[in-house]
Design a protein around this motif. Structure first.
Motif, PDB file in Angstrom:
ATOM      1  N   PRO A 262       0.789  -1.234   0.000  1.00 40.79           N
ATOM      2  CA  PRO A 262       0.000   0.000   0.000  1.00 40.79           C
ATOM      3  C   PRO A 262       0.820   1.282   0.000  1.00 40.79           C
ATOM      4  CG  PRO A 262      -0.892  -1.586   1.570  1.00 40.79           C
ATOM      5  CD  PRO A 262       0.431  -2.126   1.115  1.00 40.79           C
ATOM      6  N   ALA A 263       2.017   1.226   0.526  1.00 39.40           N
ATOM      7  CA  ALA A 263       2.840   2.437   0.615  1.00 39.40           C
ATOM      8  C   ALA A 263       3.507   2.786  -0.706  1.00 39.40           C
ATOM      9  CB  ALA A 263       3.893   2.265   1.709  1.00 39.40           C
ATOM     10  N   GLN A 264       3.576   1.823  -1.612  1.00 34.13           N
ATOM     11  CA  GLN A 264       4.266   2.032  -2.887  1.00 34.13           C
ATOM     12  C   GLN A 264       3.255   2.378  -3.973  1.00 34.13           C
ATOM     13  OE1 GLN A 264       7.643   2.004  -3.300  1.00 34.13           O
ATOM     14  NE2 GLN A 264       7.267   2.764  -5.362  1.00 34.13           N
ATOM     15  N   LYS A 265       3.312   3.596  -4.480  1.00 36.88           N
ATOM     16  CA  LYS A 265       2.378   4.032  -5.519  1.00 36.88           C
ATOM     17  C   LYS A 265       2.840   3.538  -6.886  1.00 36.88           C
ATOM     18  CE  LYS A 265      -1.213   6.455  -6.888  1.00 36.88           C
ATOM     19  NZ  LYS A 265      -2.587   6.103  -6.465  1.00 36.88           N
ATOM     20  N   PRO A 266       2.034   2.768  -7.615  1.00 38.63           N
ATOM     21  CA  PRO A 266       2.448   2.307  -8.948  1.00 38.63           C
ATOM     22  C   PRO A 266       2.649   3.482  -9.902  1.00 38.63           C
ATOM     23  CG  PRO A 266       0.533   1.071  -8.159  1.00 38.63           C
ATOM     24  CD  PRO A 266       0.715   2.236  -7.234  1.00 38.63           C
ATOM     25  N   TYR A 267       3.589   3.336 -10.808  1.00 35.72           N
ATOM     26  CA  TYR A 267       3.807   4.367 -11.824  1.00 35.72           C
ATOM     27  C   TYR A 267       2.723   4.299 -12.894  1.00 35.72           C
ATOM     28  CZ  TYR A 267       6.374   7.370 -15.070  1.00 35.72           C
ATOM     29  OH  TYR A 267       6.746   8.388 -15.895  1.00 35.72           O
ATOM     30  N   ALA A 268       2.240   3.089 -13.162  1.00 35.96           N
ATOM     31  CA  ALA A 268       1.160   2.857 -14.122  1.00 35.96           C
ATOM     32  C   ALA A 268       0.445   1.573 -13.696  1.00 35.96           C
ATOM     33  CB  ALA A 268       1.692   2.730 -15.547  1.00 35.96           C
ATOM     34  N   VAL A 269      -0.791   1.423 -14.129  1.00 36.38           N
ATOM     35  CA  VAL A 269      -1.577   0.236 -13.792  1.00 36.38           C
ATOM     36  C   VAL A 269      -2.342  -0.244 -15.023  1.00 36.38           C
ATOM     37  CG1 VAL A 269      -3.500  -0.684 -12.429  1.00 36.38           C
ATOM     38  CG2 VAL A 269      -1.848   0.857 -11.355  1.00 36.38           C
ATOM     39  N   VAL A 270      -2.257  -1.536 -15.272  1.00 31.56           N
ATOM     40  CA  VAL A 270      -3.075  -2.171 -16.320  1.00 31.56           C
ATOM     41  C   VAL A 270      -4.276  -2.817 -15.626  1.00 31.56           C
ATOM     42  CG1 VAL A 270      -3.169  -3.971 -18.084  1.00 31.56           C
ATOM     43  CG2 VAL A 270      -1.093  -2.579 -17.804  1.00 31.56           C
ATOM     44  N   GLN A 271      -5.486  -2.471 -16.080  1.00 34.89           N
ATOM     45  CA  GLN A 271      -6.693  -3.028 -15.474  1.00 34.89           C
ATOM     46  C   GLN A 271      -7.311  -4.101 -16.372  1.00 34.89           C
ATOM     47  OE1 GLN A 271      -9.330   0.398 -14.319  1.00 34.89           O
ATOM     48  NE2 GLN A 271      -8.983  -0.462 -12.287  1.00 34.89           N
ATOM     49  N   LEU A 272      -7.860  -5.133 -15.747  1.00 37.03           N
ATOM     50  CA  LEU A 272      -8.609  -6.169 -16.449  1.00 37.03           C
ATOM     51  C   LEU A 272     -10.013  -6.216 -15.854  1.00 37.03           C
ATOM     52  CD1 LEU A 272      -5.462  -7.387 -15.946  1.00 37.03           C
ATOM     53  CD2 LEU A 272      -6.376  -9.087 -17.532  1.00 37.03           C
ATOM     54  N   ARG A 273     -11.013  -6.360 -16.716  1.00 37.87           N
ATOM     55  CA  ARG A 273     -12.412  -6.381 -16.292  1.00 37.87           C
ATOM     56  C   ARG A 273     -13.031  -7.728 -16.614  1.00 37.87           C
ATOM     57  NH1 ARG A 273     -14.451  -2.008 -19.008  1.00 37.87           N
ATOM     58  NH2 ARG A 273     -14.661  -3.332 -20.829  1.00 37.87           N
ATOM     59  N   ARG A 274     -13.815  -8.253 -15.686  1.00 34.26           N
ATOM     60  CA  ARG A 274     -14.461  -9.548 -15.872  1.00 34.26           C
ATOM     61  C   ARG A 274     -15.285  -9.560 -17.154  1.00 34.26           C
ATOM     62  NH1 ARG A 274     -17.654 -12.014 -10.815  1.00 34.26           N
ATOM     63  NH2 ARG A 274     -19.552 -12.200 -12.010  1.00 34.26           N
ATOM     64  N   ASP A 275     -15.176 -10.672 -17.900  1.00 33.07           N
ATOM     65  CA  ASP A 275     -15.812 -10.744 -19.214  1.00 33.07           C
ATOM     66  C   ASP A 275     -16.945 -11.761 -19.264  1.00 33.07           C
ATOM     67  OD1 ASP A 275     -15.112  -9.428 -21.926  1.00 33.07           O
ATOM     68  OD2 ASP A 275     -15.561 -11.501 -22.480  1.00 33.07           O
ATOM     69  N   ALA A 277     -19.849 -14.398 -16.681  1.00 35.74           N
ATOM     70  CA  ALA A 277     -20.455 -14.570 -15.364  1.00 35.74           C
ATOM     71  C   ALA A 277     -19.632 -15.509 -14.475  1.00 35.74           C
ATOM     72  CB  ALA A 277     -21.879 -15.098 -15.510  1.00 35.74           C
ATOM     73  N   LEU A 278     -18.984 -16.481 -15.069  1.00 34.51           N
ATOM     74  CA  LEU A 278     -18.186 -17.426 -14.300  1.00 34.51           C
ATOM     75  C   LEU A 278     -16.940 -16.786 -13.694  1.00 34.51           C
ATOM     76  CD1 LEU A 278     -18.323 -20.547 -16.655  1.00 34.51           C
ATOM     77  CD2 LEU A 278     -19.577 -20.204 -14.506  1.00 34.51           C
ATOM     78  N   GLY A 279     -16.536 -15.656 -14.229  1.00 30.51           N
ATOM     79  CA  GLY A 279     -15.320 -15.015 -13.762  1.00 30.51           C
ATOM     80  C   GLY A 279     -14.061 -15.710 -14.226  1.00 30.51           C
ATOM     81  N   THR A 280     -14.167 -16.476 -15.296  1.00 24.22           N
ATOM     82  CA  THR A 280     -13.015 -17.215 -15.813  1.00 24.22           C
ATOM     83  C   THR A 280     -12.263 -16.442 -16.893  1.00 24.22           C
ATOM     84  OG1 THR A 280     -14.433 -18.343 -17.423  1.00 24.22           O
ATOM     85  CG2 THR A 280     -14.068 -19.444 -15.304  1.00 24.22           C
ATOM     86  N   LEU A 281     -12.872 -15.383 -17.414  1.00 26.16           N
ATOM     87  CA  LEU A 281     -12.267 -14.597 -18.487  1.00 26.16           C
ATOM     88  C   LEU A 281     -12.240 -13.121 -18.103  1.00 26.16           C
ATOM     89  CD1 LEU A 281     -14.056 -16.174 -21.598  1.00 26.16           C
ATOM     90  CD2 LEU A 281     -11.765 -16.704 -20.743  1.00 26.16           C
ATOM     91  N   TYR A 282     -11.149 -12.457 -18.432  1.00 21.26           N
ATOM     92  CA  TYR A 282     -11.010 -11.018 -18.174  1.00 21.26           C
ATOM     93  C   TYR A 282     -10.454 -10.344 -19.429  1.00 21.26           C
ATOM     94  CZ  TYR A 282     -12.038 -11.080 -13.185  1.00 21.26           C
ATOM     95  OH  TYR A 282     -12.673 -11.177 -11.971  1.00 21.26           O
ATOM     96  N   ASN A 283     -11.032  -9.179 -19.795  1.00 15.63           N
ATOM     97  CA  ASN A 283     -10.459  -8.437 -20.915  1.00 15.63           C
ATOM     98  C   ASN A 283      -9.564  -7.315 -20.395  1.00 15.63           C
ATOM     99  OD1 ASN A 283     -12.032  -5.760 -20.986  1.00 15.63           O
ATOM    100  ND2 ASN A 283     -13.700  -7.263 -20.976  1.00 15.63           N
ATOM    101  N   ILE A 284      -8.528  -7.007 -21.149  1.00 15.05           N
ATOM    102  CA  ILE A 284      -7.574  -5.968 -20.753  1.00 15.05           C
ATOM    103  C   ILE A 284      -8.156  -4.620 -21.187  1.00 15.05           C
ATOM    104  CG2 ILE A 284      -5.179  -5.232 -20.761  1.00 15.05           C
ATOM    105  CD1 ILE A 284      -4.354  -7.951 -21.737  1.00 15.05           C
ATOM    106  N   VAL A 285      -8.548  -3.821 -20.215  1.00 16.37           N
ATOM    107  CA  VAL A 285      -9.318  -2.606 -20.465  1.00 16.37           C
ATOM    108  C   VAL A 285      -8.508  -1.580 -21.259  1.00 16.37           C
ATOM    109  CG1 VAL A 285     -10.563  -0.696 -19.385  1.00 16.37           C
ATOM    110  CG2 VAL A 285     -10.646  -2.988 -18.364  1.00 16.37           C
ATOM    111  N   GLY A 286      -9.093  -1.131 -22.381  1.00 14.62           N
ATOM    112  CA  GLY A 286      -8.469  -0.093 -23.184  1.00 14.62           C
ATOM    113  C   GLY A 286      -7.309  -0.570 -24.037  1.00 14.62           C
TER     114      GLY A 286
END
Length: 446
Positions: A262-275, A277-286
Motif C-alpha cells: 500500500p505504501a508504494q504508488k504504482p507508476y502505471a496500472v493495467v486493469q482487467l475487467r471480468r468478461d 459470469a463465471l469469472g473465468t475470463l477477463y479483458n484488458i481494459v483499453g
C-alpha cells in the motif's frame, strides 16, 4: 394485414429495432447473414453479439450522458438494456455483461416473439420499395456496402476499430495483481473489487512502451487509409502520440492502492475487467490493438501479473464503415430521396454499443409508426437520444463528420439550480431535464 418492417442486421441496433417494431404490433423480418456468411470479428450467429468490449460504460444516470441514455432506453422498454440488466457483471459504476449469455438471451427473446421472423440469407442490394431499416453495423458486407454507395452517390467513410485481448483468469498472477475498482467505486464488495490491477514501476512502464512501439503491426490493404475513432484507439497508436499518453489514459494509476504494498504508488496500472459470469475470463481494459498475434503475446506478457497469461482471444483490427449522415439522412433517419430506407446503429455515425442500440430503438419506433400510418418525430434534443439523432442528422458539420459517443456537449445548454456553476451542478440539471422531456415524448405516443 400490416406490411412487415424489414431489418438488415441483427446486431445491437437491429435487434433493438426489431423488438420495438414487434412491441408495436407490427410484423418484422430480421435479415441476418451470420453464421452462414461470416465476418472478421464475429464468432457466432447470435443476435447482438458484442465484439469489442463487454461494457455498456457508466450506468450513472445523474452525472453521465451515457447513463442517461441507459435510463431512456429502459423507460422505452428496450430489449438491450433489459437483457443487459439480467446478465450484468460486477464492474464498479459501469454496466458490463456476460457477453455470451447476453447475446444468447437477446436471440432467444427475438426468436420467441410471434411477430419476428428470421431470414438468414445475405442482403446484397438495397431494396427499391417497402419499409426497411439498414442496421448492418461496422462490418457491412462488401456487396451491400457497394449498393449503399451506388444509392447515396457518395463513398461511405471508413475508420478502423481495434479489439482488446481476453485473458484466462487462472493465468493471472494474483501474488502481483490485486482486485479493486478505481476509487473503490461500487455499492457492494463485489463491485468494489470488480477489476484486477497489474502494477508497473517506471522501469516496467518504459520497457513496455519500448516493446509496444517496436512490435510488428498489422498491415492495411492497399488503398486503405487508416483513421481511428479517438474513443477506440489502438494502444500502440496512443503510445506513438507520446510516451506518457497511456499512463494518462487506460494505464493511469489514480484511485488505486496496491494491496500487496500500500505504501508504494504504482507508476502505471493495467486493469482487467471480468468478461463472463463465471469469472473465468477477463479483458484488458483499453488495450485495443493492431499488433500481430505473436507480438501481442510477447508484449502483453511483459505486464507484471501477466507473465504467464493464457489468452482466450487476442486483439485484432477491423474496418468500420459509416455514412456521412448529416448530408444523407433526415431527422426520421430516412435516406434522403429514398424514404423507404432507414439507417440505424454505427453505420449512421454514432459510436458505442449503447448509442448504436439507441438509434435502433428510435428507427424501430419510427418504422413501426410508418407501418401503422402515423409519423413519429424524434425526441427533443434536450434528451440523450434526441441529442444524438439531432447531431448525426444535421447538427454536426458534414465536412468534418466523425463517429460520436453521447456526451453533454451535444445537449443544449442548461442553467443549474440556483445559478451554480461547474459540472457537479450542471450535469444533474442536464439529466433532470432530459428525464422530464423524454417521459413527455413517450407519453405523447399513447
Amino acid at each position: 394485414m400490416t406490411e412487415p418492417v424489414h431489418i438488415v442486421g441483427a446486431g445491437l441496433a437491429g435487434s433493438e429495432a426489431a423488438w420495438q417494431v414487434a412491441r408495436a404490433g407490427v410484423p418484422v423480418v430480421l435479415h441476418e447473414m451470420r453464421p452462414h456468411v461470416a465476418t472478421f470479428a464475429h464468432r457466432t450467429g447470435d443476435c447482438a453479439e458484442m465484439v469489442c468490449s463487454n461494457s455498456f460504460r457508466s450506468d450513472d444516470d445523474v452525472m453521465n450522458a451515457v447513463g442517461q441514455l441507459h435510463w431512456e432506453m429502459r423507460a422505452a422498454g428496450g430489449l438491450i438494456m433489459a437483457t443487459a440488466d439480467r446478465h450484468k457483471l460486477p464492474a464498479g459504476g459501469a454496466l458490463a455483461v456476460d457477453r455470451d449469455a447476453f447475446s444468447a438471451a437477446v436471440t432467444e427473446a427475438l426468436e420467441a416473439h410471434p411477430l419476428v421472423t428470421f431470414d438468414r440469407a445475405e442482403v446484397r442490394d438495397l431494396p427499391a420499395s417497402g419499409n426497411w431499416i439498414v442496421a448492418t453495423g461496422p462490418l457491412t458486407s462488401d456487396a451491400l456496402a457497394q449498393s449503399i454507395r451506388a444509392r447515396t452517390g457518395a463513398d461511405a467513410l471508413a475508420f478502423f476499430d481495434a479489439i482488446a485481448p481476453i485473458v484466462h483468469a487462472d493465468s493471472i498472477d494474483m501474488s502481483v495483481a490485486w482486485r479493486q475498482s478505481r476509487y473503490d467505486k461500487g455499492e457492494t464488495e463485489e463491485e468494489r473489487t470488480a477489476y484486477i490491477n497489474c502494477p508497473m514501476t517506471r522501469e516496467d512502464y518504459e520497457g513496455f512502451i519500448d516493446a509496444l512501439l517496436a512490435a510488428d503491426k498489422a498491415e492495411f490493404h492497399e488503398g486503405e487509409t487508416a483513421g481511428y475513432f479517438d474513443g477506440c484507439l489502438p494502444i500502440e497508436v496512443m503510445a506513438e502520440r507520446g510516451r506518457e499518453t497511456l499512463r494518462h489514459g487506460p494505464m493511469k494509476p489514480v484511485g488505486l492502492t496496491n494491496a500487496h504494498d500500500p505504501a508504494q504508488k504504482p507508476y502505471a496500472v493495467v486493469q482487467l475487467r471480468r468478461d463472463n459470469a463465471l469469472g473465468t475470463l477477463y479483458n484488458i481494459v483499453g488495450f485495443q490493438t493492431k499488433m500481430k498475434y505473436g507480438a501481442q503475446t510477447e508484449v502483453f506478457r511483459r505486464i507484471p501479473g501477466l507473465r504467464d497469461a493464457a489468452f482466450a482471444r487476442l486483439g485484432g483490427i477491423h474496418r468500420n464503415s459509416f455514412l456521412n449522415s448529416p448530408t444523407l439522412l433526415d431527422d426520421r433517419m430516412r435516406l434522403r430521396g429514398a424514404p423507404h430506407l432507414r439507417f440505424a446503429g454505427q453505420v449512421t455515425g454514432v459510436e458505442g454499443y449503447v448509442e448504436s442500440a439507441a438509434m435502433g430503438l428510435l428507427a424501430g419506433r419510427m418504422a413501426a409508426a410508418q407501418a401503422l400510418g402515423r409519423d413519429l418525430a424524434p425526441p427533443d434534443g434536450t434528451t440523450a437520444m434526441g441529442a444524438l439523432i439531432h447531431h448525426i442528422t444535421g447538427g454536426a458539420e458534414a465536412k468534418t463528420f466523425q463517429p460520436m459517443n453521447v456526451n453533454f456537449g451535444l445537449f443544449p445548454p442548461v442553467e443549474a439550480k440556483g445559478g451554480r456553476r461547474g459540472r457537479a451542478a450542471r450535469y444533474p440539471a442536464y439529466t433532470e431535464r432530459a428525464k422530464q422531456d423524454f417521459t413527455a415524448w413517450l407519453a405523447a405516443q399513447g
